[in-house]
Scaffold this active site. Structure first.
Site, PDB file in Angstrom:
ATOM      1  N   PRO A 213       0.829  -1.211   0.000  1.00 22.23           N
ATOM      2  CG  PRO A 213      -0.026  -1.061   2.169  1.00 22.23           C
ATOM      3  CD  PRO A 213       0.718  -1.979   1.253  1.00 22.23           C
ATOM      4  CG  ASP A 214      -0.542   5.059  -1.814  1.00 29.50           C
ATOM      5  OD1 ASP A 214      -1.367   4.829  -0.910  1.00 29.50           O
ATOM      6  OD2 ASP A 214      -0.829   5.702  -2.839  1.00 29.50           O
ATOM      7  CG  PHE A 215       3.146   6.173   3.079  1.00 31.00           C
ATOM      8  CD1 PHE A 215       3.381   5.554   4.291  1.00 31.00           C
ATOM      9  CD2 PHE A 215       4.056   5.967   2.047  1.00 31.00           C
ATOM     10  CE1 PHE A 215       4.501   4.753   4.487  1.00 31.00           C
ATOM     11  CE2 PHE A 215       5.179   5.169   2.228  1.00 31.00           C
ATOM     12  CZ  PHE A 215       5.397   4.573   3.449  1.00 31.00           C
ATOM     13  NE  ARG A 216       1.552  12.005   3.198  1.00 32.47           N
ATOM     14  CZ  ARG A 216       2.736  11.404   3.268  1.00 32.47           C
ATOM     15  NH1 ARG A 216       3.150  10.617   2.290  1.00 32.47           N
ATOM     16  NH2 ARG A 216       3.528  11.586   4.316  1.00 32.47           N
TER      17      ARG A 216
ATOM     18  CG  ASN B  41       9.081   3.707  -2.807  1.00 28.56           C
ATOM     19  OD1 ASN B  41       8.447   4.618  -2.283  1.00 28.56           O
ATOM     20  ND2 ASN B  41       8.853   3.290  -4.043  1.00 28.56           N
TER      21      ASN B  41
ATOM     22  CG  ASP C 177       9.646  -0.866  -2.064  1.00 28.19           C
ATOM     23  OD1 ASP C 177      10.713  -0.644  -2.665  1.00 28.19           O
ATOM     24  OD2 ASP C 177       8.552  -0.398  -2.438  1.00 28.19           O
TER      25      ASP C 177
ATOM     26  CG  HIS D 113      12.376   8.875   2.814  1.00 26.30           C
ATOM     27  ND1 HIS D 113      11.063   9.038   2.453  1.00 26.30           N
ATOM     28  CD2 HIS D 113      12.926  10.117   2.769  1.00 26.30           C
ATOM     29  CE1 HIS D 113      10.832  10.326   2.199  1.00 26.30           C
ATOM     30  NE2 HIS D 113      11.938  11.000   2.376  1.00 26.30           N
TER      31      HIS D 113
HETATM   32  P1  OAD Z   1       2.158   8.807  -0.912  1.00 26.09           P
HETATM   33  O1  OAD Z   1       1.258   7.717  -0.464  1.00 26.09           O
HETATM   34  O2  OAD Z   1       2.137  10.072  -0.153  1.00 26.09           O
HETATM   35  O3  OAD Z   1       1.859   9.151  -2.443  1.00 26.09           O
HETATM   36  C1  OAD Z   1       1.732   8.147  -3.429  1.00 26.09           C
HETATM   37  C2  OAD Z   1       1.283   8.821  -4.719  1.00 26.09           C
HETATM   38  O4  OAD Z   1       1.279   7.841  -5.751  1.00 26.09           O
HETATM   39  C3  OAD Z   1      -0.117   9.412  -4.648  1.00 26.09           C
HETATM   40  O5  OAD Z   1      -0.138  10.668  -5.293  1.00 26.09           O
HETATM   41  C4  OAD Z   1      -0.960   8.379  -5.407  1.00 26.09           C
HETATM   42  O6  OAD Z   1      -2.071   8.952  -6.044  1.00 26.09           O
HETATM   43  C5  OAD Z   1       0.028   7.879  -6.419  1.00 26.09           C
HETATM   44  N1  OAD Z   1      -0.213   6.514  -6.895  1.00 26.09           N
HETATM   45  C6  OAD Z   1      -0.661   5.425  -6.217  1.00 26.09           C
HETATM   46  N2  OAD Z   1      -0.697   4.334  -6.991  1.00 26.09           N
HETATM   47  C7  OAD Z   1      -0.260   4.732  -8.225  1.00 26.09           C
HETATM   48  C8  OAD Z   1      -0.066   4.090  -9.467  1.00 26.09           C
HETATM   49  N3  OAD Z   1      -0.322   2.780  -9.644  1.00 26.09           N
HETATM   50  N4  OAD Z   1       0.401   4.829 -10.501  1.00 26.09           N
HETATM   51  C9  OAD Z   1       0.675   6.138 -10.364  1.00 26.09           C
HETATM   52  N5  OAD Z   1       0.508   6.800  -9.224  1.00 26.09           N
HETATM   53  C10 OAD Z   1       0.060   6.125  -8.157  1.00 26.09           C
HETATM   54  O7  OAD Z   1       3.636   8.161  -0.969  1.00 26.09           O
HETATM   55  P2  OAD Z   1       5.041   8.944  -1.056  1.00 26.09           P
HETATM   56  O8  OAD Z   1       4.903  10.199  -1.826  1.00 26.09           O
HETATM   57  O9  OAD Z   1       6.036   7.961  -1.501  1.00 26.09           O
HETATM   58  O10 OAD Z   1       8.177   7.954   4.574  1.00 26.09           O
HETATM   59  O11 OAD Z   1       5.268   9.292   0.472  1.00 26.09           O
HETATM   60  C11 OAD Z   1       6.428   9.958   0.883  1.00 26.09           C
HETATM   61  C12 OAD Z   1       6.897   9.502   2.257  1.00 26.09           C
HETATM   62  O12 OAD Z   1       5.842   9.629   3.206  1.00 26.09           O
HETATM   63  C13 OAD Z   1       7.268   8.034   2.315  1.00 26.09           C
HETATM   64  O13 OAD Z   1       8.611   7.810   1.906  1.00 26.09           O
HETATM   65  C14 OAD Z   1       7.041   7.649   3.760  1.00 26.09           C
HETATM   66  C15 OAD Z   1       5.855   8.512   4.128  1.00 26.09           C
HETATM   67  O14 OAD Z   1       5.860   9.011   5.414  1.00 26.09           O
HETATM   68  C16 OAD Z   1       8.890   6.887   5.085  1.00 26.09           C
HETATM   69  O15 OAD Z   1       8.676   5.731   4.757  1.00 26.09           O
HETATM   70  C17 OAD Z   1       9.961   7.210   6.037  1.00 26.09           C
END
Ligand code: OAD
Length: 278
Positions: free
Chosen positions: A38-41, A112, A114, A131
């Site tokens: 999963p992503d974060f936001r 990431n 991962d 990170h």
């Molecule tokens: P976010 O979850 O903040 O953002 C992920 C982005 O990717 C969002 O804009 C989604 O819409 C987009 N997205 C998701 N799936 C996608 C797909 N299949 N194709 C294209 N876009 C997609 O994640 P990050 O920006 O990586 O810190 O978050 C930054 C940091 O916040 C992370 O490194 C983490 C967290 O706190 C640590 O792990 C220390």
């Protein structure tokens, strides 16, 4: 859609028409969602919407160094889920590897943890893990370094004991950058070097990140105006919203779809597919 694929064609044309063209990738959790991480936001599917079960005072506490000191359990729970080895690289990761194999990769900056860039076979001098990662561990009090097996063992310890320093009893934690901690100095020095080198032969592709976390989020705005920028993301984000440039190329959609289409337009589809199947 056809309209969106024209954006991919623009990126491909830039690379195809200039044998010296090289790419810098700035990536985030969105390039790994296709791997099952999963992503974060993202609303509903993102980690921060699903941390209720960890009983956190606020979602980002799971990566907060002061909170970790008081209660390491939520991070341990999350770490078990995210620990490298459980997942395979996405098409987007494999495409970055093809860029490397073709001599067209300048650098990858990843947020990431991962380590899927490594799994995809990207050479370590070409990846900056901004990170940090699970690879290195240290005591948060005295700084003593520990092998990653040490934390891994504690993580799977059913009795719930946390990894502690043999010399000072401090908590041991992977060198993942928490809120309240500095990014590795290597991140800053490499970015400075790259800023010196970047010119009109380069294109920076930002992919799968909300550009919500600094200092990483400020990188796109630091790219010289002579260097082309592209965004591959479900939404327009960060500097692409705040200070768009006429020359920006914005693909609104999945990074997996973008990776396949870009490979096709570059004539690299066979290479991509054999990595995906391997
Ligand atoms: P976010 O979850 O903040 O953002 C992920 C982005 O990717 C969002 O804009 C989604 O819409 C987009 N997205 C998701 N799936 C996608 C797909 N299949 N194709 C294209 N876009 C997609 O994640 P990050 O920006 O990586 O810190 O978050 C930054 C940091 O916040 C992370 O490194 C983490 C967290 O706190 C640590 O792990 C220390």
């Amino acid at each position: 859609s056809a309209d969106q694929f024209k954006k991919i064609e623009k990126i491909a044309n830039f690379i195809n028409s200039n044998p010296k063209a090289k790419v810098v990738f700035l990536v985030g959790a969105g390039i790994s969602t296709a791997c099952g991480i999963p992503d974060f936001r993202s609303p509903e599917t993102g980690l921060y919407d699903n941390l209720a079960k960890l009983k956190l005072p606020f979602a980002e506490a799971v990566f907060d160094i002061d909170y970790f000191r008081e209660n390491p359990q939520p991070f341990y729970t999350l770490a078990k889920e995210l620990y490298p080895g459980n997942y395979e690289p996405s098409k987007f990761h494999h495409l970055m590897r093809v860029f490397q194999d073709k001599g067209r990769l300048h650098r990858i900056y990843t947020q990431n943890i991962d380590t899927l860039e490594r799994s995809a076979g990207i050479r370590s001098n070409l990846v900056v893990e901004a990170h940090g990662s699970f690879a290195h561990n240290h005591c948060i009090d005295c700084g003593m370094e520990y092998p990653h097996e040490f934390f891994k063992q504690a993580m799977s310890n059913t009795a719930g004991a946390f990894a502690r320093c043999k010399s000072c009893e401090g908590l041991i934690k992977p060198k993942i950058v928490f809120f309240g901690e500095n990014l590795p100095s290597h991140f800053f020095s490499t970015w400075d070097e790259d800023l010196e080198q970047l010119n009109e032969n380069h294109i920076v592709i930002v992919a799968g990140t909300s550009l919500a976390v600094y200092p990483f989020a400020s990188l796109p705005s630091e790219i010289p105006k002579s260097v082309r920028r592209a965004l591959v993301n479900l939404q327009k984000v960060g500097d692409f919203l705040a200070s768009p440039r006429k020359s920006d190329i914005i693909f609104n959609g999945s990074s997996e779809v973008a990776a396949e289409e870009l490979a096709r337009k570059l004539g690299w589809l066979d290479e991509l597919e054999s990595l995906v199947e391997a």
